[in-house]
Design a protein around this motif. Structure first.
Motif, short mmCIF file in Angstrom:
data_model
loop_
_atom_site.label_atom_id
_atom_site.label_comp_id
_atom_site.label_asym_id
_atom_site.label_seq_id
_atom_site.Cartn_x
_atom_site.Cartn_y
_atom_site.Cartn_z
N GLN A 4 0.83 -1.19 0.00
CA GLN A 4 0.00 0.00 0.00
C GLN A 4 0.88 1.25 0.00
O GLN A 4 1.99 1.26 0.53
CB GLN A 4 -0.90 0.02 1.23
CG GLN A 4 -1.92 -1.11 1.28
CD GLN A 4 -2.75 -1.06 2.54
OE1 GLN A 4 -3.31 -0.02 2.89
NE2 GLN A 4 -2.83 -2.18 3.25
N THR A 5 0.35 2.32 -0.60
CA THR A 5 1.07 3.59 -0.61
C THR A 5 1.33 4.05 0.82
O THR A 5 0.45 4.00 1.67
CB THR A 5 0.23 4.66 -1.33
OG1 THR A 5 -0.04 4.20 -2.66
CG2 THR A 5 0.98 5.98 -1.40
N ASN A 6 2.57 4.46 1.08
CA ASN A 6 2.98 4.94 2.40
C ASN A 6 2.95 3.88 3.49
O ASN A 6 2.94 4.21 4.67
CB ASN A 6 2.13 6.14 2.84
CG ASN A 6 2.40 7.37 2.00
OD1 ASN A 6 3.51 7.55 1.50
ND2 ASN A 6 1.40 8.21 1.83
N ALA A 7 2.94 2.60 3.10
CA ALA A 7 3.05 1.53 4.11
C ALA A 7 4.42 1.63 4.78
O ALA A 7 5.45 1.76 4.11
CB ALA A 7 2.86 0.17 3.46
N THR A 8 4.43 1.58 6.10
CA THR A 8 5.66 1.80 6.85
C THR A 8 5.90 0.69 7.88
O THR A 8 4.97 0.28 8.58
CB THR A 8 5.61 3.15 7.59
OG1 THR A 8 5.40 4.20 6.65
CG2 THR A 8 6.89 3.41 8.36
N VAL A 9 7.13 0.24 7.95
CA VAL A 9 7.55 -0.69 9.00
C VAL A 9 8.26 0.13 10.08
O VAL A 9 9.22 0.87 9.79
CB VAL A 9 8.51 -1.76 8.44
CG1 VAL A 9 9.09 -2.61 9.58
CG2 VAL A 9 7.77 -2.65 7.45
N VAL A 10 7.77 0.03 11.31
CA VAL A 10 8.39 0.73 12.43
C VAL A 10 9.14 -0.30 13.27
O VAL A 10 8.55 -1.22 13.83
CB VAL A 10 7.34 1.46 13.29
CG1 VAL A 10 8.00 2.09 14.53
CG2 VAL A 10 6.63 2.53 12.46
N LEU A 11 10.46 -0.15 13.31
CA LEU A 11 11.32 -1.05 14.06
C LEU A 11 11.60 -0.46 15.44
O LEU A 11 12.01 0.70 15.55
CB LEU A 11 12.65 -1.25 13.32
CG LEU A 11 12.55 -1.75 11.86
CD1 LEU A 11 13.90 -1.65 11.18
CD2 LEU A 11 12.03 -3.18 11.82
N VAL A 12 11.38 -1.26 16.48
CA VAL A 12 11.56 -0.76 17.84
C VAL A 12 12.65 -1.58 18.53
O VAL A 12 12.47 -2.78 18.78
CB VAL A 12 10.25 -0.84 18.65
CG1 VAL A 12 10.42 -0.11 19.99
CG2 VAL A 12 9.09 -0.25 17.86
N PRO A 13 13.81 -0.98 18.81
CA PRO A 13 14.88 -1.72 19.47
C PRO A 13 14.55 -2.00 20.93
O PRO A 13 13.76 -1.27 21.55
CB PRO A 13 16.09 -0.77 19.35
CG PRO A 13 15.49 0.58 19.27
CD PRO A 13 14.18 0.42 18.53
N GLY A 14 15.14 -3.04 21.48
CA GLY A 14 14.93 -3.37 22.88
C GLY A 14 15.92 -2.65 23.78
O GLY A 14 16.58 -1.68 23.38
N ALA A 15 16.03 -3.13 24.99
CA ALA A 15 16.97 -2.55 25.95
C ALA A 15 18.40 -2.71 25.45
O ALA A 15 18.73 -3.66 24.73
CB ALA A 15 16.82 -3.24 27.30
N TRP A 16 19.23 -1.76 25.84
CA TRP A 16 20.68 -1.74 25.55
C TRP A 16 21.03 -1.51 24.08
O TRP A 16 22.19 -1.46 23.73
CB TRP A 16 21.36 -3.01 26.07
CG TRP A 16 21.08 -3.24 27.52
CD1 TRP A 16 21.50 -2.46 28.57
CD2 TRP A 16 20.28 -4.27 28.09
NE1 TRP A 16 21.01 -2.95 29.75
CE2 TRP A 16 20.25 -4.07 29.49
CE3 TRP A 16 19.57 -5.34 27.55
CZ2 TRP A 16 19.56 -4.90 30.36
CZ3 TRP A 16 18.87 -6.18 28.41
CH2 TRP A 16 18.87 -5.96 29.79
N ALA A 17 20.03 -1.38 23.22
CA ALA A 17 20.29 -1.22 21.79
C ALA A 17 19.73 0.10 21.30
O ALA A 17 18.98 0.78 22.00
CB ALA A 17 19.69 -2.38 21.01
#
Length: 232
Positions: A4-17
Motif C-alpha cells: 500500500q502507498t505509504n506503508a511503513t515498518v516501524v522497528l523498535v529496538p529493545g533494551a541496551w540497543a
C-alpha cells in the motif's frame, strides 16, 4: 509483491540497543518497497516508551507494521492505533494483561551465560562487558561487540516492573521469530509466549540479536508479515 502507498515498518529496538541494531534489516525492508522508521524509545518507563511509539506512528500517513526486539515486545503491544495492521516479535517479550515484563522473562531458570544484573543508584540497568560477549551478542563479530557495548542504552528498572495493559496481540495478526540460541530470553520462554499469542511462528538458529547477527530470517518474517497486512 506490491505494498500500500505509504506503508511503513516501524522497528523498535529493545533494551541496551538503538536503531543501528537493525542495520541490514532496514535496507532489506526498504529495498522491498516499504518505508522504514526506527522508534527511539527512551527506556524510562513502559508508559513513556509506548507514548514514544505512538508519537512516531502519529507522524506516519498510511498503514503500519510494528516490529519489536526483546523488551520492545511489551512496548508495541501497548500501542492501540488503527494504523497498526500487524505485530512482529523478534525474540521479544510479550507480557499479558496485568503481567510485568520481568515476570514473563523470569518464568524459567536463566541460561548459564545470562548476566546477573541490578539497577544502579539511578535505577538503570547496564549490560556488563562479559554479558555482551556471552549472552547479548555471542555470534557477533568482535568489532560489532565493541560497537554494541559503546552505544548501549541502559533500561530503567521501572520499564520491566510496570504491569502491561490489554495487549494488541490479542486482536491483531502477530508473527514471532524464535531465536533458538538466545542466552537472554530462553527458547522455551519464547515459544511459550508465541503460542500464547497464537502467533505465526518462525525459527532461526540465532543469538539474542538476530537483526545484527542473522538478518535474513528477520527480513524474511517482516516481509512475510508485511505481505499479509500491508499488501496493495
Amino acid at each position: 509483491m506490491g505494498f500500500q502507498t505509504n506503508a511503513t515498518v516501524v522497528l523498535v529496538p529493545g533494551a541496551w540497543a538503538d536503531g543501528s541494531s537493525w542495520g541490514t534489516v532496514i535496507n532489506g525492508v526498504a529495498e522491498a518497497g516499504l518505508k522504514v522508521i526506527c522508534a527511539p524509545i527512551p527506556l524510562t518507563t513502559l508508559t513513556d516508551d509506548i507514548a514514544t511509539v505512538r508519537r512516531v506512528i502519529g507522524r506516519i500517513d498510511g498503514p503500519v507494521l510494528l516490529v519489536a526486539h526483546a523488551y520492545a515486545g511489551a512496548v508495541i503491544a501497548g500501542v492501540d492505533d488503527n494504523k497498526v495492521k500487524g505485530l512482529v516479535y523478534i525474540t521479544a517479550l510479550a507480557p499479558d494483561e496485568g503481567e510485568s515484563t520481568v515476570e514473563v522473562f523470569t518464568r524459567e531458570a536463566p541460561h548459564p551465560d545470562a548476566p546477573k544484573m541490578a539497577p544502579d543508584e539511578n535505577g538503570y540497568v547496564w549490560m556488563p562487558h562479559e554479558a555482551i560477549l556471552k549472552a547479548f551478542s555471542p555470534n557477533a563479530s568482535a568489532h560489532e561487540q565493541v560497537r554494541l557495548e559503546a552505544i548501549q542504552r541502559p533500561i530503567n528498572v521501572a520499564c520491566i516492573l510496570e504491569k502491561a495493559s490489554a495487549p494488541a496481540w490479542k486482536k491483531k495478526p502477530t508473527w514471532f521469530l524464535i531465536a533458538e540460541e538466545d542466552h537472554m530470553i530462553l527458547e522455551k520462554t519464547q515459544r511459550f509466549m508465541a503460542e500464547r499469542m497464537k502467533a505465526t511462528i518462525r525459527t532461526a538458529k540465532a543469538d539474542h540479536i538476530p537483526s545484527l547477527t542473522m538478518p535474513k530470517p528477520v527480513i524474511d518474517i517482516v516481509l512475510e508479515a508485511a505481505a499479509s497486512t500491508l499488501a496493495g
